[in-house]
Design an enzyme around this catalytic site. Structure first.
Site, short mmCIF file in Angstrom:
data_model
loop_
_atom_site.label_atom_id
_atom_site.label_comp_id
_atom_site.label_asym_id
_atom_site.label_seq_id
_atom_site.Cartn_x
_atom_site.Cartn_y
_atom_site.Cartn_z
N GLU A 135 4.40 7.35 12.57
CA GLU A 135 4.42 7.56 11.14
C GLU A 135 3.04 7.91 10.58
OE1 GLU A 135 7.89 4.40 9.81
OE2 GLU A 135 5.80 3.72 9.75
N CYS A 164 8.56 -2.02 3.89
CA CYS A 164 8.11 -0.89 4.71
C CYS A 164 9.33 0.00 4.97
CB CYS A 164 7.57 -1.36 6.05
SG CYS A 164 6.88 -3.02 6.08
#
Length: 245
Positions: free
Chosen positions: A165, A103
């Site tokens: 995000e 990630c």
């Protein structure tokens, strides 16, 4: 093929909240990485600027609406087992948490701002798989990444740091060789679907920490995608940004 306009305005850290935050107590390498330039977005995933990782991960800026582009890679081996990682203690955000394979963030560079067939995000994923897990690019070719959808979420890590995000979900199936970077990753393991369900179900009782984005994806999407790992086309949703905030 590159997108026609890959230029974005650079946001001066000095003009943002938390500009003077002291990072001397953190790991030196992780502090260095906080200087990388992430892609600043509006809420519809349009790139509007470039801002340092340090700035866009501070809750003082997140609380004012600052959002950046990210990706989450789910790598499966030929047995259809998912590779998990446990983030290193040195990580500034979400240390020691278990999460999906990799990630991170595409950077505000020409190659990673490229939005044609999500090539910028895929290049970033390939770069970070090598950085964190030592996976060579030839083992994870760009054309083998399958882009499924995007999620928009916000999550605090502690009183200082957090995430806000728009996260691109990428699946890839490959048998790979690992050379784990201990500054990034504490441990790794391959799990079956049933094994992951057991980890999730017992996480609170066992004190197993999970990243918030992984928990959201696990709860809402992961198993239906996993069940069709070799036939994902019908599950791809490139138009929707799933709001999970």
């Amino acid at each position: 093929m590159m997108s026609k306009d890959t230029s974005v305005a650079i946001i001066d850290d000095a003009a943002t909240a938390g500009a003077g935050l002291d990072l001397s107590a953190y790991d030196e390498e992780q502090v260095r990485l906080m200087g990388e330039m992430c892609i600043l977005l509006n809420n519809d995933d349009k790139a509007i600027g470039a801002v340092s990782k340090k700035t866009c991960h501070q809750m003082t800026n997140i609380s004012k609406g600052m959002v950046h582009r990210a990706f989450s890679v789910f790598l499966f081996n030929s047995k259809n087992e998912l590779l998990l990682q446990q983030r290193a203690q040195e990580k500034i955000t979400f240390p020691e948490c278990y999460t999906n394979t990799c990630c991170s963030h595409p950077l505000a560079t020409e190659s990673e701002l490229d939005e044609v067939e999500q090539m910028g995000v895929k290049r970033a994923a390939q770069r970070k798989l090598e950085h964190e897990l030592g996976i060579k690019p030839e083992q994870v070719p760009l054309d083998k990444f399958e882009y499924l959808t995007r999620i928009h979420y916000v999550a605090p890590s502690d009183g200082i740091w957090g995430e806000h995000e728009i996260d691109y979900i990428l699946f890839i199936k490959a048998d790979v060789d690992l050379d784990v970077n201990p500054n990034e990753v504490m441990s790794v393991k391959y799990v079956s679907m049933d094994q992951l369900k057991e980890i999730i179900a017992t996480a609170d009782a066992k004190g197993t920490k999970l990243t918030p984005w992984f928990s959201l994806i696990d709860e809402k999407f992961l198993y239906k995608w996993w069940a069709k790992l070799d036939n994902l086309e019908s599950l791809k949703d490139h138009d929707t940004i799933h709001r999970m905030i």
